[in-house]
Design an enzyme around this catalytic site. Sequence first.
Site, PDB file in Angstrom:
ATOM      1  N   LEU A   1       0.832  -1.202   0.000  1.00 22.17           N
ATOM      2  CA  LEU A   1       0.000   0.000   0.000  1.00 22.17           C
ATOM      3  C   LEU A   1       0.871   1.258   0.000  1.00 22.17           C
ATOM      4  O   LEU A   1       0.549   2.253  -0.649  1.00 22.17           O
ATOM      5  CB  LEU A   1      -0.936   0.018   1.212  1.00 22.17           C
ATOM      6  CG  LEU A   1      -1.842   1.247   1.288  1.00 22.17           C
ATOM      7  CD1 LEU A   1      -2.832   1.269   0.126  1.00 22.17           C
ATOM      8  CD2 LEU A   1      -2.580   1.309   2.616  1.00 22.17           C
ATOM      9  N   TYR A   2       1.993   1.200   0.727  1.00 27.86           N
ATOM     10  CA  TYR A   2       2.932   2.333   0.701  1.00 27.86           C
ATOM     11  C   TYR A   2       3.327   2.666  -0.730  1.00 27.86           C
ATOM     12  O   TYR A   2       3.271   3.816  -1.163  1.00 27.86           O
ATOM     13  CB  TYR A   2       4.174   2.003   1.534  1.00 27.86           C
ATOM     14  CG  TYR A   2       5.294   2.996   1.354  1.00 27.86           C
ATOM     15  CD1 TYR A   2       5.156   4.316   1.776  1.00 27.86           C
ATOM     16  CD2 TYR A   2       6.494   2.625   0.752  1.00 27.86           C
ATOM     17  CE1 TYR A   2       6.174   5.239   1.598  1.00 27.86           C
ATOM     18  CE2 TYR A   2       7.525   3.532   0.572  1.00 27.86           C
ATOM     19  CZ  TYR A   2       7.359   4.840   1.001  1.00 27.86           C
ATOM     20  OH  TYR A   2       8.365   5.756   0.819  1.00 27.86           O
ATOM     21  N   ALA A   3       3.729   1.640  -1.490  1.00 30.04           N
ATOM     22  CA  ALA A   3       4.116   1.850  -2.890  1.00 30.04           C
ATOM     23  C   ALA A   3       2.959   2.425  -3.692  1.00 30.04           C
ATOM     24  O   ALA A   3       3.141   3.336  -4.516  1.00 30.04           O
ATOM     25  CB  ALA A   3       4.568   0.525  -3.506  1.00 30.04           C
TER      26      ALA A   3
END
Length: 261
Positions: A72-74
């Site tokens: 999700l960070y990416a």
Amino acid sequence: MHLAAQAGVRYAMENPSSYVHSNIAGFVSLLEVCKSVNPQPSIVWASSSSVYGLNSKVPFSEKDRTDQPASLYAATKKAGEEIAHTYNHIYGLSLTGLRFFTVYGPWGRPDMAYFFFTRDILKGKAIPIFEGANHGTVARDFTFIDDIVRGCLASLDTSEKSTGSGGKKKGPAQLRVYNLGNTSPVPVGDLVSILERLLKVKANRKIMTLPRNGDVQFTHANISLAHKELGYMPTTDLQTGLKKFVSWYLRFYASGKKSGS
């Protein structure tokens, strides 16, 4: 220079909303202010090497696909790049995104492996060494903070002015993305060996399979574009950079009053 973000791959599984709040909503809030002021600023901001996701072609180039994030960070950093394109297109904001590759050094983030490996080696605690499928090596393109700072400054120095005024675009504006890495991936096991030598302590290694928590098996930057357009050329190898980090770490935590966590 916009560096504020919710960083880290693994924590996104525990607190996903914090990533959306900071990396997407927070970025839009910043751009909304910037589009309306006069004169508009040009903006350099922190994207991430994690946008390359599940790419298997290495080294990673800015021309490569970034539509298969592994965390999700990416995904929030990829969203930031698309949002930057939108504000550039509609409002004439000059925007430069920097895809940082595993930045390390003094004053670094305690949730990163080199940092908590150092802490746990000194405490005699076991440290996890991840390996990929079929005992594949996990490697990172570790980039020392001083090299990253030089890349950031070069990005600022070469930023062109935004072209909008009062929220309206007057002409085409600069839109750039650069890899800032070290171009030499190092296996995580080698990182631990360097720390052992610097700390003069043997690590208690625990070999584990790379979990499905958003981590990818390797990162490797192609920096030819940043070299050509920014003059970016990293000069610090991992041995030299970790020596500086360990020296700082031992001084910073020498009092015994500060926690490494």
